[in-house]
Design an enzyme around this catalytic site. Structure first.
Site, PDB file in Angstrom:
ATOM      1  N   HIS A   1       0.813  -1.195   0.000  1.00 55.54           N
ATOM      2  CA  HIS A   1       0.000   0.000   0.000  1.00 55.54           C
ATOM      3  C   HIS A   1       0.858   1.260   0.000  1.00 55.54           C
ATOM      4  O   HIS A   1       0.353   2.360  -0.179  1.00 55.54           O
ATOM      5  CB  HIS A   1      -0.893  -0.039   1.256  1.00 55.54           C
ATOM      6  CG  HIS A   1      -1.973   0.988   1.289  1.00 55.54           C
ATOM      7  ND1 HIS A   1      -1.821   2.249   0.762  1.00 55.54           N
ATOM      8  CD2 HIS A   1      -3.209   0.957   1.785  1.00 55.54           C
ATOM      9  CE1 HIS A   1      -2.932   2.938   0.936  1.00 55.54           C
ATOM     10  NE2 HIS A   1      -3.785   2.159   1.570  1.00 55.54           N
ATOM     11  N   CYS A   2       2.183   1.147   0.219  1.00 56.24           N
ATOM     12  CA  CYS A   2       2.971   2.370   0.464  1.00 56.24           C
ATOM     13  C   CYS A   2       3.931   2.739  -0.663  1.00 56.24           C
ATOM     14  O   CYS A   2       3.766   3.761  -1.311  1.00 56.24           O
ATOM     15  CB  CYS A   2       3.770   2.198   1.758  1.00 56.24           C
ATOM     16  SG  CYS A   2       2.708   1.998   3.185  1.00 56.24           S
ATOM     17  N   ILE A   3       4.945   1.876  -0.875  1.00 54.51           N
ATOM     18  CA  ILE A   3       6.065   2.291  -1.718  1.00 54.51           C
ATOM     19  C   ILE A   3       5.643   2.554  -3.174  1.00 54.51           C
ATOM     20  O   ILE A   3       6.135   3.502  -3.787  1.00 54.51           O
ATOM     21  CB  ILE A   3       7.228   1.255  -1.661  1.00 54.51           C
ATOM     22  CG1 ILE A   3       7.546   0.882  -0.204  1.00 54.51           C
ATOM     23  CG2 ILE A   3       8.476   1.755  -2.358  1.00 54.51           C
ATOM     24  CD1 ILE A   3       8.068   2.010   0.645  1.00 54.51           C
TER      25      ILE A   3
ATOM     26  N   ASP B   1       2.912   6.099  -2.428  1.00 55.36           N
ATOM     27  CA  ASP B   1       3.188   7.350  -1.710  1.00 55.36           C
ATOM     28  C   ASP B   1       4.060   8.347  -2.483  1.00 55.36           C
ATOM     29  O   ASP B   1       3.799   9.552  -2.440  1.00 55.36           O
ATOM     30  CB  ASP B   1       3.827   7.056  -0.347  1.00 55.36           C
ATOM     31  CG  ASP B   1       2.941   6.153   0.496  1.00 55.36           C
ATOM     32  OD1 ASP B   1       1.763   5.982   0.131  1.00 55.36           O
ATOM     33  OD2 ASP B   1       3.441   5.608   1.490  1.00 55.36           O
TER      34      ASP B   1
END
Ligand code: NAD
Length: 454
Positions: free
Chosen positions: A286-288, A291
């Site tokens: 969900h992040c790298i 974001d």
């Protein structure tokens, strides 16, 4: 540092309630980030309301059924037995909260721009129910300025519509504190990962800091909410760029007949100035993958392009294609072709030892293999079913990993190197292995199968 004497009565009251643990804390969004936070706040002695729009999660929490592995399966039993935890999907419950923490998703829109739908809708729910004198903290990852420019106006307008004239720093407190969860990691917990806190004003910072100091070992106060928002994005941009660099090095060294993992092993002996990053089949989670584009979008607004972010995105997104071309070449070497080849994908979660397939490169790899005519199956001890997703029509169930299943396939493709996979069995029975994680060398050593690193 704000002196208590300079605080309004509302602020003093809330500070007292935080210090005495009599404050009621609501956590909105009970996923990978919200649930471990519930644990930390509950363990610190606060009465916690867990609010989520997903009623199946609320039902599971009431019954003590684990719907995530990462926060520890014991947590669900502890929470369902606790009189200090109330799971709910009724917004009205937020009226009882002194502190409300937002842990909702921040995905990308269709054109890689921020999609703040969940942040905005959860802030609207808060605005409709919060009491005067509450502290609202945003934890979702987002671009610098979101807390001040998006969340604060929604809170003020919503309160206004209810006839409450609230003033930031007097009887409404707002802060940003990014979550730094790393699912799958066992050496750090929400309590032991240092927490950044930035306030929209000094009093909000003091209250936010006091709250987190009661729940985690170390709090770092940032000069503003914007600094905390930017710091979280810097951390993830740093990872995305370094992963892209090492992925590119993999392609370069491969052309030279050099094993990138052996190069990394050697370089990592340097005690300073080098931080190890490992190549892989592409970014996931969900992040790298997401974001950095929040920052890129904000930078464009400020009239600046973020070339490193764009380039890293381009390289990382191309990795699945590279993996599939290596599979194709490896089959060719065995006088086989992709069309009709039986391919067994090992591991589909986005990283080792987690049960999360969000943004997993496995989806793109499976789709590309199928497009080229391969018959694809997969084994993942943590993912029983790979459903169809927004962009991928996968719909497969995990197959059992047996010697026969491995012998039946033309090629096994290692996408995720879970500890729970029997790598010796894979190495002994698969005829050909394309390994994107160096899992066979690390876990099984010399094996019978032909191993192609990709
Ligand atoms: N997963 C990670 O490892 C990680 C790490 C650091 C930061 N983050 C960030 O934390 C945020 C949350 O991520 P996550 O992985 O926990 O997401 P998640 O999807 O696991 O959980 C989010 C939860 O929010 C709920 N939700 C959605 N709208 C809501 C609303 N209006 N009110 C209440 N609940 C609502 C969803 O039902 C879901 O249960 C994101 O901004 C993410 O980028 C995630």
């Amino acid at each position: 540092m704000t002196e208590r004497s300079a605080m309004t009565d509302s602020a003093k009251r809330l500070m007292g309630a935080i210090e005495s643990r009599s404050a009621v804390v609501a956590v909105m969004g009970l996923g990978y980030v919200g649930l471990p936070l519930v644990r930390a706040v509950h363990d610190a002695g606060f009465d916690v309301i867990g609010y989520d729009v997903d009623s199946s999660k609320i039902e599971d929490l009431r019954e003590g059924r684990a719907y995530l592995k990462h926060p520890g399966e014991d947590l669900f039993a502890i929470l369902s037995d606790s009189e200090y935890f109330t799971p709910t999907n009724e917004e009205e419950s937020l009226a009882r909260a002194d502190v409300i923490i937002l842990c909702v998703p921040t995905p990308l829109g269709e054109h890689d721009d921020p999609d703040l739908f969940y942040v905005e809708s959860s802030a609207r729910s808060v605005a409709q129910h919060m009491k005067p004198g509450a502290l609202v903290v945003l934890e979702s990852t987002t671009y610098p300025g979101t807390t001040r420019e998006v969340v604060l106006p929604i809170l003020l307008e919503g309160a206004n519509a209810r006839g409450m004239e609230l003033e930031l720093g007097d009887d409404l407190f707002v802060a940003y504190s990014p979550e730094r969860e790393d699912p799958g990691r066992t050496d750090k917990t929400t309590r032991t990962i240092p927490k950044l806190v930035g306030g929209l004003d000094e009093v909000s910072l003091a209250l936010g800091s006091a709250l987190y100091q009661s729940c985690v070992d170390e709090v770092h106060e940032t000069p503003s909410a914007e600094v905390a928002e930017a710091a979280k994005l810097l951390e993830n941009v740093y990872r995305a760029v370094n992963i892209a660099l090492i992925n590119e090095m993999k392609l370069v060294f491969d052309r030279m007949g050099i094993d990138v993992w052996e190069v990394i092993e050697a370089a990592a002996t340097k005690p300073f100035g080098f931080q190890r990053f490992d190549p892989g089949p592409g970014l996931g989670g969900h992040c790298i993958p997401i974001d950095p584009f929040y920052l890129a979008w904000r930078a464009r607004e400020a009239g600046h392009t973020t070339r490193f972010i764009e380039l890293a995105g381009e390289i990382n997104r191309r990795m699945p294609e590279y993996v599939v071309s290596r599979v194709s070449d490896a089959l060719n070497d065995d006088a086989k072709h992709m069309k009709g080849a039986k391919i067994l994908v090992l591991g589909v979660a986005y990283k080792r030892n987690v049960d999360d397939i969000r943004e997993s490169p496995a989806a793109e790899i499976i789709s590309l293999l199928r497009k080229r005519g391969a018959e694809v199956s997969y084994h993942d001890p943590h993912i029983a079913r790979f459903p169809s997703m927004r962009r991928y029509d996968i719909a497969l169930d995990s197959v059992e990993l047996t010697g026969e299943a491995l012998e039946r396939c033309d090629c096994a493709v290692v996408v995720t190197d879970h500890d729970a996979i029997d790598w010796h069995l894979v190495g002994e029975h698969a005829p050909l292995i394309v390994d994107t994680r160096d899992a066979i060398t690390k876990n099984a050593g010399a094996v019978r199968a032909r191993v192609v690193k990709a």
